[in-house]
Design a protein around this motif. Structure first.
Motif, PDB file in Angstrom:
ATOM      1  N   PHE A 170       0.821  -1.211   0.000  1.00 46.40           N
ATOM      2  CA  PHE A 170       0.000   0.000   0.000  1.00 46.40           C
ATOM      3  C   PHE A 170       0.854   1.261   0.000  1.00 46.40           C
ATOM      4  O   PHE A 170       0.492   2.257  -0.620  1.00 46.40           O
ATOM      5  CB  PHE A 170      -0.982   0.009   1.174  1.00 46.40           C
ATOM      6  N   ASN A 171       1.994   1.229   0.674  1.00 48.68           N
ATOM      7  CA  ASN A 171       2.875   2.398   0.651  1.00 48.68           C
ATOM      8  C   ASN A 171       3.475   2.614  -0.737  1.00 48.68           C
ATOM      9  O   ASN A 171       3.694   3.752  -1.149  1.00 48.68           O
ATOM     10  CB  ASN A 171       3.965   2.292   1.714  1.00 48.68           C
ATOM     11  N   ALA A 172       3.741   1.540  -1.467  1.00 53.56           N
ATOM     12  CA  ALA A 172       4.244   1.683  -2.844  1.00 53.56           C
ATOM     13  C   ALA A 172       3.181   2.337  -3.725  1.00 53.56           C
ATOM     14  O   ALA A 172       3.484   3.225  -4.532  1.00 53.56           O
ATOM     15  CB  ALA A 172       4.641   0.323  -3.402  1.00 53.56           C
ATOM     16  N   ILE A 173       1.922   1.924  -3.550  1.00 53.06           N
ATOM     17  CA  ILE A 173       0.825   2.538  -4.302  1.00 53.06           C
ATOM     18  C   ILE A 173       0.672   4.000  -3.898  1.00 53.06           C
ATOM     19  O   ILE A 173       0.540   4.886  -4.743  1.00 53.06           O
ATOM     20  CB  ILE A 173      -0.488   1.762  -4.074  1.00 53.06           C
ATOM     21  N   ALA A 174       0.709   4.257  -2.597  1.00 49.95           N
ATOM     22  CA  ALA A 174       0.549   5.626  -2.090  1.00 49.95           C
ATOM     23  C   ALA A 174       1.686   6.524  -2.559  1.00 49.95           C
ATOM     24  O   ALA A 174       1.477   7.722  -2.787  1.00 49.95           O
ATOM     25  CB  ALA A 174       0.481   5.624  -0.569  1.00 49.95           C
ATOM     26  N   ASN A 175       2.885   5.967  -2.726  1.00 50.75           N
ATOM     27  CA  ASN A 175       4.029   6.761  -3.154  1.00 50.75           C
ATOM     28  C   ASN A 175       3.800   7.378  -4.535  1.00 50.75           C
ATOM     29  O   ASN A 175       4.217   8.506  -4.795  1.00 50.75           O
ATOM     30  CB  ASN A 175       5.305   5.922  -3.134  1.00 50.75           C
ATOM     31  N   VAL A 176       3.127   6.655  -5.411  1.00 46.96           N
ATOM     32  CA  VAL A 176       2.805   7.200  -6.732  1.00 46.96           C
ATOM     33  C   VAL A 176       1.924   8.436  -6.564  1.00 46.96           C
ATOM     34  O   VAL A 176       2.154   9.476  -7.177  1.00 46.96           O
ATOM     35  CB  VAL A 176       2.101   6.137  -7.609  1.00 46.96           C
ATOM     36  N   TYR A 177       0.929   8.332  -5.707  1.00 43.68           N
ATOM     37  CA  TYR A 177       0.042   9.469  -5.438  1.00 43.68           C
ATOM     38  C   TYR A 177       0.818  10.615  -4.784  1.00 43.68           C
ATOM     39  O   TYR A 177       0.637  11.778  -5.142  1.00 43.68           O
ATOM     40  CB  TYR A 177      -1.115   9.029  -4.549  1.00 43.68           C
ATOM     41  N   ASN A 178       1.664  10.291  -3.815  1.00 47.61           N
ATOM     42  CA  ASN A 178       2.435  11.323  -3.110  1.00 47.61           C
ATOM     43  C   ASN A 178       3.322  12.111  -4.084  1.00 47.61           C
ATOM     44  O   ASN A 178       3.414  13.332  -4.007  1.00 47.61           O
ATOM     45  CB  ASN A 178       3.294  10.694  -2.011  1.00 47.61           C
ATOM     46  N   ILE A 179       3.968  11.403  -5.002  1.00 40.97           N
ATOM     47  CA  ILE A 179       4.824  12.069  -5.992  1.00 40.97           C
ATOM     48  C   ILE A 179       3.974  12.926  -6.926  1.00 40.97           C
ATOM     49  O   ILE A 179       4.316  14.070  -7.225  1.00 40.97           O
ATOM     50  CB  ILE A 179       5.655  11.030  -6.782  1.00 40.97           C
ATOM     51  N   ALA A 180       2.837  12.395  -7.360  1.00 38.96           N
ATOM     52  CA  ALA A 180       1.972  13.135  -8.277  1.00 38.96           C
ATOM     53  C   ALA A 180       1.422  14.411  -7.641  1.00 38.96           C
ATOM     54  O   ALA A 180       1.200  15.403  -8.328  1.00 38.96           O
ATOM     55  CB  ALA A 180       0.825  12.248  -8.745  1.00 38.96           C
ATOM     56  N   SER A 181       1.227  14.412  -6.336  1.00 36.24           N
ATOM     57  CA  SER A 181       0.677  15.605  -5.670  1.00 36.24           C
ATOM     58  C   SER A 181       1.738  16.667  -5.392  1.00 36.24           C
ATOM     59  O   SER A 181       1.417  17.741  -4.893  1.00 36.24           O
ATOM     60  CB  SER A 181      -0.009  15.211  -4.362  1.00 36.24           C
ATOM     61  N   LYS A 182       2.996  16.356  -5.685  1.00 35.61           N
ATOM     62  CA  LYS A 182       4.113  17.301  -5.487  1.00 35.61           C
ATOM     63  C   LYS A 182       4.169  17.821  -4.054  1.00 35.61           C
ATOM     64  O   LYS A 182       4.275  19.009  -3.809  1.00 35.61           O
ATOM     65  CB  LYS A 182       4.027  18.449  -6.485  1.00 35.61           C
ATOM     66  N   ASP A 183       4.059  16.906  -3.098  1.00 30.54           N
ATOM     67  CA  ASP A 183       4.146  17.190  -1.665  1.00 30.54           C
ATOM     68  C   ASP A 183       2.982  18.031  -1.135  1.00 30.54           C
ATOM     69  O   ASP A 183       3.055  18.565  -0.052  1.00 30.54           O
ATOM     70  CB  ASP A 183       5.481  17.842  -1.304  1.00 30.54           C
ATOM     71  N   GLN A 184       1.917  18.155  -1.906  1.00 28.32           N
ATOM     72  CA  GLN A 184       0.730  18.844  -1.398  1.00 28.32           C
ATOM     73  C   GLN A 184      -0.091  17.911  -0.514  1.00 28.32           C
ATOM     74  O   GLN A 184      -0.805  18.361   0.371  1.00 28.32           O
ATOM     75  CB  GLN A 184      -0.140  19.354  -2.550  1.00 28.32           C
ATOM     76  N   GLU A 185       0.019  16.614  -0.764  1.00 28.73           N
ATOM     77  CA  GLU A 185      -0.706  15.604  -0.009  1.00 28.73           C
ATOM     78  C   GLU A 185       0.203  14.388   0.139  1.00 28.73           C
ATOM     79  O   GLU A 185       0.991  14.092  -0.752  1.00 28.73           O
ATOM     80  CB  GLU A 185      -1.994  15.221  -0.726  1.00 28.73           C
ATOM     81  N   LYS A 186       0.082  13.710   1.267  1.00 29.46           N
ATOM     82  CA  LYS A 186       0.899  12.523   1.485  1.00 29.46           C
ATOM     83  C   LYS A 186       0.129  11.530   2.341  1.00 29.46           C
ATOM     84  O   LYS A 186      -0.500  11.909   3.321  1.00 29.46           O
ATOM     85  CB  LYS A 186       2.205  12.883   2.178  1.00 29.46           C
TER      86      LYS A 186
END
Length: 179
Positions: free
Chosen positions: A92-108
């Motif tokens: 789940f953290n690997a999946i979330a990392n894609v989202y975290n990178i895409a949000s450009k540190d706006q969301e994590k």
């Protein structure tokens, strides 16, 4: 801007996104599975789209806070997959990392630990998102029973306050498996 309107909507959006990371759709545990007597004096209870929330605004609380729980539907016997280690914190953290990178540190979003109990399995998580006033921190838990689930979450401008209120909420909440 206070912790109302847009910030609460963002908190719910992040919660729903966390639900999507867990292959979630829309339904919850059986009625009565989650029993809570959490309702501090001065907090406002709100219910919408299956989510029940308790909100405390300044000046009643030193800062705005939110505690909420709501339904998520999972596909297949996700509880067994979590208990067997097929669905892991690392996955789940690997999946979330894609989202975290895409949000450009706006969301994590970070899954902090796997939770396996007699009556359910799930994951604890932390998350934040940024708005004009800074970060809003969230601490929560996905609760999965077979192919049903719910999410519990606490949100605040302070990470430690979110953690504290989440622990208080859990200590006043009973989660049981119903037939």
């Amino acid at each position: 801007m206070s912790f109302q309107s847009k910030s609460i909507l963002k908190a719910v959006a992040v919660t729903l996104l966390c639900g999507l990371l867990a292959a979630c759709q829309t339904t919850g545990l059986k009625p009565g599975s989650i029993q809570t007597n959490y309702a501090p004096a001065g907090w406002t209870k709100k219910t919408s789209n299956g989510f029940t929330g308790y909100v405390c605004h300044a000046p009643r609380c030193k800062s705005d806070r939110l505690i909420a729980h709501g339904p998520v539907k999972v596909s297949g016997d996700m509880e067994k997959a979590i208990k067997d280690g097929v669905l892991s914190r690392e996955l789940f953290n690997a999946i979330a990392n894609v989202y975290n990178i895409a949000s450009k540190d706006q969301e994590k979003i970070t899954i902090t630990r796997r939770v396996v109990k007699k009556d359910y399995a799930g994951f604890d998580f932390t998350a934040y998102f940024k708005d004009r006033e800074g970060r809003i921190w969230m601490t929560g838990r996905f609760i999965i029973q077979n192919n049903r689930g719910s999410v519990l979450v606490a949100a605040s401008r302070s990470r430690s306050v979110a953690n504290t209120y989440f622990k208080r909420y859990l200590s006043n909440t009973t989660i049981k498996r119903l037939p």
